[in-house]
Design a protein around this motif. Structure first.
Motif, PDB file in Angstrom:
ATOM      1  N   GLN A  33       0.842  -1.201   0.000  1.00 29.07           N
ATOM      2  CA  GLN A  33       0.000   0.000   0.000  1.00 29.07           C
ATOM      3  C   GLN A  33       0.879   1.252   0.000  1.00 29.07           C
ATOM      4  O   GLN A  33       0.527   2.267  -0.569  1.00 29.07           O
ATOM      5  CB  GLN A  33      -0.936   0.014   1.211  1.00 29.07           C
ATOM      6  CG  GLN A  33      -2.010   1.088   1.099  1.00 29.07           C
ATOM      7  CD  GLN A  33      -2.854   1.258   2.344  1.00 29.07           C
ATOM      8  OE1 GLN A  33      -2.613   0.622   3.360  1.00 29.07           O
ATOM      9  NE2 GLN A  33      -3.841   2.126   2.272  1.00 29.07           N
ATOM     10  N   VAL A  34       2.045   1.138   0.632  1.00 31.60           N
ATOM     11  CA  VAL A  34       2.994   2.259   0.669  1.00 31.60           C
ATOM     12  C   VAL A  34       3.820   2.316  -0.619  1.00 31.60           C
ATOM     13  O   VAL A  34       3.949   3.363  -1.236  1.00 31.60           O
ATOM     14  CB  VAL A  34       3.921   2.136   1.902  1.00 31.60           C
ATOM     15  CG1 VAL A  34       4.997   3.210   1.862  1.00 31.60           C
ATOM     16  CG2 VAL A  34       3.122   2.238   3.186  1.00 31.60           C
ATOM     17  N   SER A  35       4.373   1.172  -1.036  1.00 33.49           N
ATOM     18  CA  SER A  35       5.257   1.174  -2.214  1.00 33.49           C
ATOM     19  C   SER A  35       4.514   1.534  -3.493  1.00 33.49           C
ATOM     20  O   SER A  35       5.092   2.115  -4.417  1.00 33.49           O
ATOM     21  CB  SER A  35       5.943  -0.187  -2.366  1.00 33.49           C
ATOM     22  OG  SER A  35       5.002  -1.199  -2.653  1.00 33.49           O
ATOM     23  N   ASN A  36       3.212   1.229  -3.564  1.00 33.96           N
ATOM     24  CA  ASN A  36       2.434   1.562  -4.762  1.00 33.96           C
ATOM     25  C   ASN A  36       2.215   3.057  -4.914  1.00 33.96           C
ATOM     26  O   ASN A  36       1.831   3.528  -5.988  1.00 33.96           O
ATOM     27  CB  ASN A  36       1.066   0.847  -4.729  1.00 33.96           C
ATOM     28  CG  ASN A  36       1.192  -0.639  -5.003  1.00 33.96           C
ATOM     29  OD1 ASN A  36       2.208  -1.104  -5.514  1.00 33.96           O
ATOM     30  ND2 ASN A  36       0.163  -1.398  -4.649  1.00 33.96           N
ATOM     31  N   ARG A  37       2.461   3.795  -3.837  1.00 34.50           N
ATOM     32  CA  ARG A  37       2.285   5.250  -3.918  1.00 34.50           C
ATOM     33  C   ARG A  37       3.252   5.874  -4.939  1.00 34.50           C
ATOM     34  O   ARG A  37       2.925   6.863  -5.579  1.00 34.50           O
ATOM     35  CB  ARG A  37       2.525   5.901  -2.542  1.00 34.50           C
ATOM     36  CG  ARG A  37       1.521   5.540  -1.467  1.00 34.50           C
ATOM     37  CD  ARG A  37       0.222   6.328  -1.622  1.00 34.50           C
ATOM     38  NE  ARG A  37      -0.773   5.889  -0.653  1.00 34.50           N
ATOM     39  CZ  ARG A  37      -1.028   6.509   0.494  1.00 34.50           C
ATOM     40  NH1 ARG A  37      -0.347   7.578   0.829  1.00 34.50           N
ATOM     41  NH2 ARG A  37      -1.969   6.061   1.293  1.00 34.50           N
ATOM     42  N   GLU A  38       4.447   5.302  -5.049  1.00 40.96           N
ATOM     43  CA  GLU A  38       5.456   5.900  -5.940  1.00 40.96           C
ATOM     44  C   GLU A  38       4.989   5.959  -7.387  1.00 40.96           C
ATOM     45  O   GLU A  38       4.965   7.045  -7.980  1.00 40.96           O
ATOM     46  CB  GLU A  38       6.784   5.157  -5.809  1.00 40.96           C
ATOM     47  CG  GLU A  38       7.495   5.431  -4.495  1.00 40.96           C
ATOM     48  CD  GLU A  38       8.934   4.942  -4.480  1.00 40.96           C
ATOM     49  OE1 GLU A  38       9.539   4.826  -5.566  1.00 40.96           O
ATOM     50  OE2 GLU A  38       9.447   4.682  -3.385  1.00 40.96           O
ATOM     51  N   PRO A  39       4.612   4.818  -8.015  1.00 38.71           N
ATOM     52  CA  PRO A  39       4.151   4.902  -9.407  1.00 38.71           C
ATOM     53  C   PRO A  39       2.883   5.735  -9.567  1.00 38.71           C
ATOM     54  O   PRO A  39       2.717   6.441 -10.574  1.00 38.71           O
ATOM     55  CB  PRO A  39       3.920   3.437  -9.801  1.00 38.71           C
ATOM     56  CG  PRO A  39       3.836   2.677  -8.523  1.00 38.71           C
ATOM     57  CD  PRO A  39       4.690   3.417  -7.549  1.00 38.71           C
ATOM     58  N   GLN A  40       1.990   5.680  -8.564  1.00 35.36           N
ATOM     59  CA  GLN A  40       0.767   6.490  -8.627  1.00 35.36           C
ATOM     60  C   GLN A  40       1.098   7.977  -8.596  1.00 35.36           C
ATOM     61  O   GLN A  40       0.510   8.785  -9.332  1.00 35.36           O
ATOM     62  CB  GLN A  40      -0.149   6.129  -7.452  1.00 35.36           C
ATOM     63  CG  GLN A  40      -0.742   4.735  -7.535  1.00 35.36           C
ATOM     64  CD  GLN A  40      -1.334   4.265  -6.216  1.00 35.36           C
ATOM     65  OE1 GLN A  40      -1.101   4.870  -5.156  1.00 35.36           O
ATOM     66  NE2 GLN A  40      -2.101   3.188  -6.252  1.00 35.36           N
ATOM     67  N   LEU A  41       2.070   8.323  -7.755  1.00 35.26           N
ATOM     68  CA  LEU A  41       2.464   9.714  -7.606  1.00 35.26           C
ATOM     69  C   LEU A  41       3.212  10.220  -8.842  1.00 35.26           C
ATOM     70  O   LEU A  41       3.087  11.396  -9.218  1.00 35.26           O
ATOM     71  CB  LEU A  41       3.340   9.865  -6.356  1.00 35.26           C
ATOM     72  CG  LEU A  41       3.302  11.204  -5.618  1.00 35.26           C
ATOM     73  CD1 LEU A  41       1.879  11.659  -5.364  1.00 35.26           C
ATOM     74  CD2 LEU A  41       4.066  11.100  -4.310  1.00 35.26           C
ATOM     75  N   GLN A  42       3.987   9.357  -9.476  1.00 32.65           N
ATOM     76  CA  GLN A  42       4.687   9.732 -10.707  1.00 32.65           C
ATOM     77  C   GLN A  42       3.692  10.176 -11.769  1.00 32.65           C
ATOM     78  O   GLN A  42       3.890  11.195 -12.434  1.00 32.65           O
ATOM     79  CB  GLN A  42       5.512   8.548 -11.221  1.00 32.65           C
ATOM     80  CG  GLN A  42       6.776   8.284 -10.416  1.00 32.65           C
ATOM     81  CD  GLN A  42       7.492   7.015 -10.854  1.00 32.65           C
ATOM     82  OE1 GLN A  42       6.867   6.059 -11.295  1.00 32.65           O
ATOM     83  NE2 GLN A  42       8.797   6.990 -10.720  1.00 32.65           N
TER      84      GLN A  42
END
Length: 297
Positions: free
Chosen positions: A205-214
């Motif tokens: 749930q935390v690591s998926n934030r990176e591609p979503q934020l990109q």
């Protein structure tokens, strides 16, 4: 200006769960103690303090008796539970289920490494609340690493079991894994499961934030990243925004915003860390919309 809030930003499940537990408890308690800041966001800590949540540290805990203490999402080492038992303290345990599962895995792996004369290595920030809880499962024998210099603490002649703090970068974890593998090969001339066992224990749930934020950062002209300055997750995710959008700005609240950052035609995106409350991002968005008429065309 067009202002939007990233739908994927805001509290992760663990933080949201802990804050809900605190608020529910304070509905019928005059005071509730919390072991450390419930979240790395000063604005939210102040809001909950006004409701009766008092932040204490581990030394304070030893002096408390016959009261209630909240354990936040980061989890705690076994020692905390022992002190609570001795001092008749009722623990309101809001440890994140993902963290609790990891603590159990680390304890099991440590017992195995003890039998095999091996080492537990944790990719994380030394002194971070979650890492303290993890190293507590190993009688403080785990080796905490963040960079290349930290790797010198490891004996590459002995078996190594690697875990990660749940909120660390996936990219960083796998880069570290490769470096450990290379050092074991250089030292022993081979690498097999007996030598090295790497466990990707990062919360998705935390690591998926990176591609979503990109994706979100690319879609905006300006990014206003809202986070507490003490949040490791906030610092990391802000860098993700900055790499995709050079017009990205880190703020703790709306008072740090400058109208010079905007142009009348801009699409402005508001986003934040896993420790950033939605109400704060909404407050920042409202403030920016109110500044619209002050921005020259």
């Amino acid at each position: 200006m067009e202002v939007s809030i990233d739908k994927n930003s805001g509290y992760c499940f663990g933080v949201e769960f802990a804050i809900k537990m605190a608020e529910d408890e304070m509905e019928h308690e005059d005071k509730l103690y919390c072991l450390g800041d419930i979240v790395h966001n000063d604005m939210e800590v102040a809001r909950l303090k006004a409701k009766g949540l008092a932040v204490i540290d581990r030394e304070d805990l030893k002096d408390l008796h016959d009261c209630k203490v909240l354990i936040r999402a980061h989890g705690e080492p076994p020692e905390t539970y022992q002190v609570a038992l001795q001092n008749n303290i009722e623990l309101i345990d809001a440890s994140c289920p993902v963290v609790l599962k990891l603590q159990h895995r680390v304890k099991t792996a440590f017992d195995k490494m003890q039998r095999e004369d091996g080492q537990i290595v944790i990719y994380g920030k030394k002194g971070h609340a979650e890492v303290i809880g993890l190293t507590g499962q190993t009688q403080e024998k785990a080796i905490v690493v963040m960079n290349d210099e930290d790797l010198d603490q490891i004996d590459f002649q002995k078996p190594v079991t690697l875990f990660s703090q749940t909120t660390k970068s996936t990219k960083g974890f796998y880069a570290l894994k490769e470096k450990i593998e290379a050092r074991i090969k250089a030292k022993k001339g081979k690498l097999d499961e007996v030598d090295f066992n790497a466990n990707d224990s990062i919360c998705r749930q935390v690591s998926n934030r990176e591609p979503q934020l990109q994706v979100f950062a690319k879609e905006q002209d300006v990014i206003i990243f809202v986070s507490g300055k003490k949040s490791s997750n906030g610092k990391a995710l802000y860098q993700v925004c900055l790499q995709e959008n050079p017009r990205s700005y880190f703020v703790e609240n709306e008072t740090e915003i400058s109208n010079e950052w905007f142009e009348k035609s801009d699409k402005v995106g508001i986003c934040g860390a896993t420790s950033t409350p939605m109400w704060l991002m909404e407050k920042v968005a409202k403030y920016i919309k109110e500044q619209d008429e002050l921005i020259p065309a």
